[in-house]
Design a protein around this motif. Sequence first.
Motif, mmCIF file in Angstrom:
data_model
loop_
_atom_site.group_PDB
_atom_site.id
_atom_site.type_symbol
_atom_site.label_atom_id
_atom_site.label_comp_id
_atom_site.label_asym_id
_atom_site.label_seq_id
_atom_site.Cartn_x
_atom_site.Cartn_y
_atom_site.Cartn_z
ATOM 1 N N ARG A 245 34.393 43.369 38.711
ATOM 2 C CA ARG A 245 33.842 42.401 39.654
ATOM 3 C C ARG A 245 33.816 41.020 39.002
ATOM 4 N NH1 ARG A 245 28.434 41.294 40.307
ATOM 5 N NH2 ARG A 245 27.790 40.512 42.338
ATOM 6 N N ARG A 248 37.309 39.575 38.962
ATOM 7 C CA ARG A 248 37.695 39.114 40.294
ATOM 8 C C ARG A 248 37.043 37.760 40.576
ATOM 9 N NH1 ARG A 248 37.349 44.177 42.645
ATOM 10 N NH2 ARG A 248 35.166 43.790 43.112
ATOM 11 N N ALA A 249 35.781 37.636 40.171
ATOM 12 C CA ALA A 249 35.081 36.367 40.397
ATOM 13 C C ALA A 249 35.719 35.253 39.567
ATOM 14 C CB ALA A 249 33.609 36.510 40.048
ATOM 15 N N ARG A 251 38.836 35.016 38.693
ATOM 16 C CA ARG A 251 40.083 34.620 39.346
ATOM 17 C C ARG A 251 39.815 33.840 40.623
ATOM 18 N NH1 ARG A 251 42.974 39.584 40.628
ATOM 19 N NH2 ARG A 251 41.125 40.755 40.025
ATOM 20 N N ALA A 252 38.777 34.255 41.354
ATOM 21 C CA ALA A 252 38.452 33.540 42.593
ATOM 22 C C ALA A 252 38.031 32.103 42.284
ATOM 23 C CB ALA A 252 37.350 34.271 43.352
ATOM 24 N N GLN A 255 41.000 30.033 41.501
ATOM 25 C CA GLN A 255 41.888 29.712 42.627
ATOM 26 C C GLN A 255 41.267 28.721 43.594
ATOM 27 O OE1 GLN A 255 43.310 33.435 44.368
ATOM 28 N NE2 GLN A 255 43.462 34.235 42.309
ATOM 29 N N ASP A 256 39.956 28.816 43.790
ATOM 30 C CA ASP A 256 39.324 27.974 44.804
ATOM 31 C C ASP A 256 37.815 27.971 44.559
ATOM 32 O OD1 ASP A 256 38.304 26.778 47.076
ATOM 33 O OD2 ASP A 256 39.788 27.695 48.408
ATOM 34 N N ALA A 260 34.863 30.178 46.398
ATOM 35 C CA ALA A 260 34.204 31.219 45.608
ATOM 36 C C ALA A 260 32.688 31.082 45.744
ATOM 37 C CB ALA A 260 34.634 31.129 44.145
ATOM 38 N N ILE A 270 29.926 31.839 36.145
ATOM 39 C CA ILE A 270 31.269 32.365 35.894
ATOM 40 C C ILE A 270 31.988 31.483 34.869
ATOM 41 C CG2 ILE A 270 33.540 32.775 36.939
ATOM 42 C CD1 ILE A 270 31.435 34.887 37.604
ATOM 43 N N GLN A 377 50.074 29.415 36.923
ATOM 44 C CA GLN A 377 49.551 30.139 38.057
ATOM 45 C C GLN A 377 48.099 30.416 37.758
ATOM 46 O OE1 GLN A 377 51.104 33.978 39.055
ATOM 47 N NE2 GLN A 377 52.008 33.120 40.884
ATOM 48 N N GLY A 379 44.549 31.674 37.912
ATOM 49 C CA GLY A 379 43.749 32.727 38.508
ATOM 50 C C GLY A 379 44.507 33.949 38.988
ATOM 51 N N LYS A 381 46.508 37.680 38.517
ATOM 52 C CA LYS A 381 46.204 38.875 37.732
ATOM 53 C C LYS A 381 46.872 38.787 36.385
ATOM 54 C CE LYS A 381 44.702 42.806 40.172
ATOM 55 N NZ LYS A 381 44.777 44.232 40.326
ATOM 56 N N ARG B 88 41.340 29.087 53.635
ATOM 57 C CA ARG B 88 40.923 29.223 52.242
ATOM 58 C C ARG B 88 40.791 30.675 51.779
ATOM 59 N NH1 ARG B 88 39.120 23.786 51.182
ATOM 60 N NH2 ARG B 88 38.696 24.361 49.056
ATOM 61 N N PHE B 90 41.802 33.528 49.152
ATOM 62 C CA PHE B 90 42.234 33.400 47.761
ATOM 63 C C PHE B 90 43.698 33.824 47.692
ATOM 64 C CE2 PHE B 90 37.632 34.201 47.481
ATOM 65 C CZ PHE B 90 37.268 32.991 46.895
ATOM 66 N N PRO B 91 44.600 32.892 47.414
ATOM 67 C CA PRO B 91 46.024 33.195 47.597
ATOM 68 C C PRO B 91 46.542 34.270 46.646
ATOM 69 C CG PRO B 91 45.732 31.030 46.576
ATOM 70 C CD PRO B 91 44.377 31.497 47.010
ATOM 71 N N GLN B 92 45.971 34.320 45.433
ATOM 72 C CA GLN B 92 46.484 35.275 44.443
ATOM 73 C C GLN B 92 45.710 36.579 44.427
ATOM 74 O OE1 GLN B 92 49.189 34.764 42.572
ATOM 75 N NE2 GLN B 92 49.525 32.712 43.382
ATOM 76 N N LEU B 93 44.707 36.703 45.267
ATOM 77 C CA LEU B 93 44.000 37.977 45.362
ATOM 78 C C LEU B 93 44.583 38.764 46.533
ATOM 79 C CD1 LEU B 93 40.201 37.122 44.826
ATOM 80 C CD2 LEU B 93 41.984 37.496 43.142
ATOM 81 N N GLU B 97 41.070 42.627 47.582
ATOM 82 C CA GLU B 97 40.232 41.848 46.672
ATOM 83 C C GLU B 97 39.510 40.712 47.395
ATOM 84 O OE1 GLU B 97 42.298 42.126 42.296
ATOM 85 O OE2 GLU B 97 43.331 40.961 43.814
ATOM 86 N N GLU B 100 36.645 42.267 49.035
ATOM 87 C CA GLU B 100 35.637 42.555 48.014
ATOM 88 C C GLU B 100 34.849 41.295 47.646
ATOM 89 O OE1 GLU B 100 34.623 45.115 45.875
ATOM 90 O OE2 GLU B 100 35.572 46.634 47.136
ATOM 91 N N MET B 101 35.557 40.168 47.570
ATOM 92 C CA MET B 101 34.863 38.911 47.269
ATOM 93 C C MET B 101 33.845 38.588 48.349
ATOM 94 S SD MET B 101 35.677 37.840 44.365
ATOM 95 C CE MET B 101 34.647 36.385 44.500
ATOM 96 N N TYR B 104 30.676 40.148 47.613
ATOM 97 C CA TYR B 104 30.335 39.938 46.204
ATOM 98 C C TYR B 104 28.855 40.186 45.918
ATOM 99 C CZ TYR B 104 30.120 37.598 41.667
ATOM 100 O OH TYR B 104 29.925 37.316 40.347
ATOM 101 N N LYS B 133 49.193 40.065 48.703
ATOM 102 C CA LYS B 133 48.442 38.885 48.253
ATOM 103 C C LYS B 133 48.059 38.034 49.460
ATOM 104 C CE LYS B 133 49.094 38.676 43.533
ATOM 105 N NZ LYS B 133 50.258 38.283 42.739
#
Lengths: 382, 237
Positions: A245, A248-249, A251-252, A255-256, A260, A270, A377, A379, A381, B88, B90-93, B97, B100-101, B104, B133
């Motif tokens: 978790r 994931r946070a 990476r979120a 990304q944004d 998030a 985070i 790139q 955030g 995996k 918005r 998350f483009p790479q999730l 995922e 899941e966010m 959270y 994705k």
Amino acid sequence: MRKAISQSVLYQALVVPLIQLFVFVAISLLVIGSVILILAALFNRPVTGGMTLLQFVIRTLPQVAIDGLVIGFLYAMIALGYTMVYGVLQFINFAHSEIFMVGAFIGVELMLALAIPSTAPLMLIMAGILLAVAAGMVGSGLLAVVIERVAYRPLRGAPRLVPLISAIGVSFFLQDAVRAIEGLLNNAFYRNYPSFPILNQQIQLATFTLAGQPIQMQIQAKVIFIIIASLVMLTGLNFVVNATRLGRAIRAVAQDRPTAALMGVDVDRIIMLTFLIGGALGGATGVLFGIRVGRIDPYVGFIPGIKAFTAAVLGGIGNITGAMLGGIVLGVLEGFAGAYLSQFTGGAFGTEYKDIFAFLILILILMFRPTGLLGEQVGQKA
Amino acid sequence: MAVLELIDVHAYYGHIHALKGISFKVEPGEIVTLIGANGAGKSTTLRTISGLVRARHGRVLLNGEDITHLPPHEIVARGVGHVPEGRRVFPQLTVWENLEMGAYTVKDRREVARRMEFVFTIFPRLKERLHQKGGTLSGGEQQMLAIARALMMQPRILLMDEPSMGLAPILVESIFEVIRQLNQHGTTILLVEQNAHMALQVAHRGYVLETGRIVLEGTARELANNPQVQAAYLGMH
Ligand SMILES: Nc1ncnc2c1ncn2[C@@H]1O[C@H](COP(=O)(O)OP(=O)(O)OP(=O)(O)O)[C@@H](O)[C@H]1O
Ligand SMILES: [Mg+2]
């Protein structure tokens, strides 16, 4: 269905990264090794010891590859600290090299305090080193968190150049602080890691004959330890970033950030944890580095730091997989350059030019691929 | 008690005075819409409610509690879901995922799984795209994901910023159908829309924003019949 997903996540997080690391190692060695062999064949001529250049290269290549890989793993671990922080903040933490250096000092002070006799049984020595690595991780991780809180967070809204200058200031501060403390306590600002004969012994990996050349592959015992520790940490980081978790946070946030926050993520926390993880990896690497080279001083972080930063850019800054690949590629390049530069140039350029050579290749790669090997790139995996 | 109440809220971007004293209420079970031209301050109003933009003056109350100075994650934890402007995701999730966010703040894994099954009943398409994705989804799918993600937190009030933007008419219809359904299941909704026509069909009440101020308010029917609104936002003369 949920079970299937969580199982596949676990597989993704533990098995895939190991395979990935193995592939990176194999590709780097194959590509760079073949280039060296081809060059040696093209410019083949007699060199020292009654051998031709090609014979010399064949004989030494496996050993050089192992040495290069070890440096590469160390670079990769430091590079992760740069790239993770860049991922969440788009900011280069130039103090990371000093976070690494402080880790090396925490490790050496702990080892010296433990005073394990140099002839102690292997298990005891290992336990001592593990303790030093753990202390380096905790110390450097916390240091990174404090630096973020004190020197970067207040500047978060400021123009990009401002926190960068703050980071350089922190670097100088840490160098001088360690120098002052060590100077006051020990009357010298460098320290030597205790040396253990059992760790310095060479272990024969293989001896065989290739193209008429006897080849010996051997490895120092402590280097095996460094490789295992690196693999554990790189895989562990993969697991955290990809399958938890928290990851994931992270990476979120990378990304944004505002979105998030809208998910209920405490963004400041985070960012703090990202510094903690990056700092801990840097600290562990500092200790491993210290064990490898023996003697450390407050400026010992600079060169590995610059190289790891380079590795992060080479792989694609912000890209966690890229940092690992970049570290391995740079380590292998440097190892090969160090071993063969003098033979290839007929002695005109010695080993001391290996950095120039490695950086020259780096510049060339970035000229043709400015976003690095795997692309910037943020955030993604690992 | 109102689920949400804004009292004389002012917000700035640097020197730009974006909200100049906004006051309104959203009662439990309502769909309230904010309409207004580009740059009127609709998105800023939503961002101020969720804490992404700080109100420099005035108060935001959630179920009577003052949340004006709370950070976004604590506002979310109190039951405010926000589907931001421009999706918005998350483009790479992956889709999974991203969802899941959305959950959270929910610790109970079984509960997360249950909610995910629920959003799949509304957006079955997402289930087919589970491991894709977010950034590779079509615009409409991304909008579904953005809404589904906000539903994962089972908000007490859902802020939606132009959910129909850039969607084909048929998709717009189904998004508004979803909004109606959610509301019937008890979710209070604050809806920002360019498509005032659709918004006034689905909403109970509405407010009209002009350059940071509320200039008109009323039931959806009153607004739809107001000549000024018709001229400016409904394209009638
Ligand atoms: N990040 C920002 N920095 C500076 N000014 C901003 C920012 N975001 C919005 N503004 C300004 O604040 C005002 C209100 O913007 P807002 O995004 O709330 O409008 P909106 O009603 O949502 O418009 P639209 O219908 O185009 O989405 C505008 O004048 C806009 O230019
Ligand atoms: Mg808007």
